[in-house]
Motif scaffolding. Structure first.
Motif, mmCIF file in Angstrom:
data_model
loop_
_atom_site.group_PDB
_atom_site.id
_atom_site.type_symbol
_atom_site.label_atom_id
_atom_site.label_comp_id
_atom_site.label_asym_id
_atom_site.label_seq_id
_atom_site.Cartn_x
_atom_site.Cartn_y
_atom_site.Cartn_z
ATOM 1 N N ALA A 71 -13.651 -38.762 19.874
ATOM 2 C CA ALA A 71 -14.227 -38.186 21.094
ATOM 3 C C ALA A 71 -14.515 -39.267 22.137
ATOM 4 O O ALA A 71 -14.246 -39.084 23.332
ATOM 5 N N GLU A 72 -15.043 -40.407 21.686
ATOM 6 C CA GLU A 72 -15.324 -41.503 22.617
ATOM 7 C C GLU A 72 -14.047 -42.023 23.266
ATOM 8 O O GLU A 72 -14.010 -42.274 24.472
ATOM 9 N N HIS A 73 -13.004 -42.180 22.467
ATOM 10 C CA HIS A 73 -11.738 -42.670 23.022
ATOM 11 C C HIS A 73 -11.108 -41.643 23.962
ATOM 12 O O HIS A 73 -10.567 -42.008 25.011
ATOM 13 N N LYS A 101 -12.933 -34.294 9.737
ATOM 14 C CA LYS A 101 -14.245 -33.709 9.441
ATOM 15 C C LYS A 101 -15.332 -34.773 9.333
ATOM 16 O O LYS A 101 -16.515 -34.460 9.395
ATOM 17 N N ASP A 102 -14.946 -36.033 9.176
ATOM 18 C CA ASP A 102 -15.904 -37.128 9.056
ATOM 19 C C ASP A 102 -16.576 -37.333 10.419
ATOM 20 O O ASP A 102 -15.900 -37.597 11.413
ATOM 21 N N PRO A 103 -17.916 -37.226 10.492
ATOM 22 C CA PRO A 103 -18.605 -37.332 11.780
ATOM 23 C C PRO A 103 -18.373 -38.671 12.489
ATOM 24 O O PRO A 103 -18.298 -38.718 13.717
ATOM 25 N N ILE A 104 -18.220 -39.745 11.738
ATOM 26 C CA ILE A 104 -18.005 -41.055 12.365
ATOM 27 C C ILE A 104 -16.620 -41.098 13.016
ATOM 28 O O ILE A 104 -16.463 -41.524 14.160
ATOM 29 N N SER A 135 -14.699 -38.489 13.896
ATOM 30 C CA SER A 135 -14.589 -37.544 15.010
ATOM 31 C C SER A 135 -15.337 -38.059 16.239
ATOM 32 O O SER A 135 -14.896 -37.851 17.372
ATOM 33 N N GLN A 136 -16.447 -38.778 16.041
ATOM 34 C CA GLN A 136 -17.167 -39.358 17.176
ATOM 35 C C GLN A 136 -16.333 -40.443 17.851
ATOM 36 O O GLN A 136 -16.266 -40.515 19.082
ATOM 37 N N LEU A 137 -15.685 -41.281 17.053
ATOM 38 C CA LEU A 137 -14.826 -42.326 17.619
ATOM 39 C C LEU A 137 -13.669 -41.722 18.413
ATOM 40 O O LEU A 137 -13.330 -42.205 19.503
#
Length: 142
Positions: free
Chosen positions: A94-96, A85-88, A90-92
């Motif tokens: 998604a990037e990977h 749930k942490d946006p940081i 989940s963004q990492l």
């Protein structure tokens, strides 16, 4: 050195053992669960693992037997629902995933999304066959 075998937990369709002390780095022994071939196309899974290993986005495959595989172990941690749930974080992730998908343009890996076809197949199998592993997974969702 002595060979050490440790059973890993958390799998739904497989049993995993971490093996250390061989002439190669840490290895996973994965034994497929009974009847899971109704859920997972094991031949496509094997092709995908070999292709991804060839472009260095998956660990090497060392061997295959009737209901399982030996492949390399990747150090990491299991994320918790709270961490996801942490946006940081989940963004990492998604990037990977984007990186892996962009790099995975290799023969043998489907070019079209198969997620929804796979989910439909699982639901149909669950309704028609009542496989214990599927039923347990569905019960956990309810």
């Amino acid at each position: 050195s002595a060979i050490a075998i440790k059973k890993l937990t958390g799998g739904i369709t497989n049993v995993l053992y971490l093996i250390k002390g061989l002439s190669i780095p840490k290895v996973l022994l994965r034994i497929s669960g009974e009847n899971t071939e109704h859920l997972i196309d094991r031949e496509q899974e094997l092709v995908t693992l070999v292709c991804l290993a060839s472009i260095k986005v998956a660990p090497p495959l060392y061997g295959r037997f009737k209901n399982g595989l030996f492949y390399g172990f990747v150090e990491g941690i299991t994320t918790t629902p709270e961490q996801l749930k942490d946006p940081i974080i989940s963004q990492l992730i998604a990037e990977h995933l984007g990186y892996f998908h962009a790099k995975a343009d290799v023969p043998g890996i489907p070019k079209v999304p198969i997620l929804f076809d796979t989910i439909e197949k699982w639901l149909e199998t669950a309704q028609n066959q009542q496989i214990p592993e599927i039923q347990r997974a569905l019960d956990e969702i309810d």
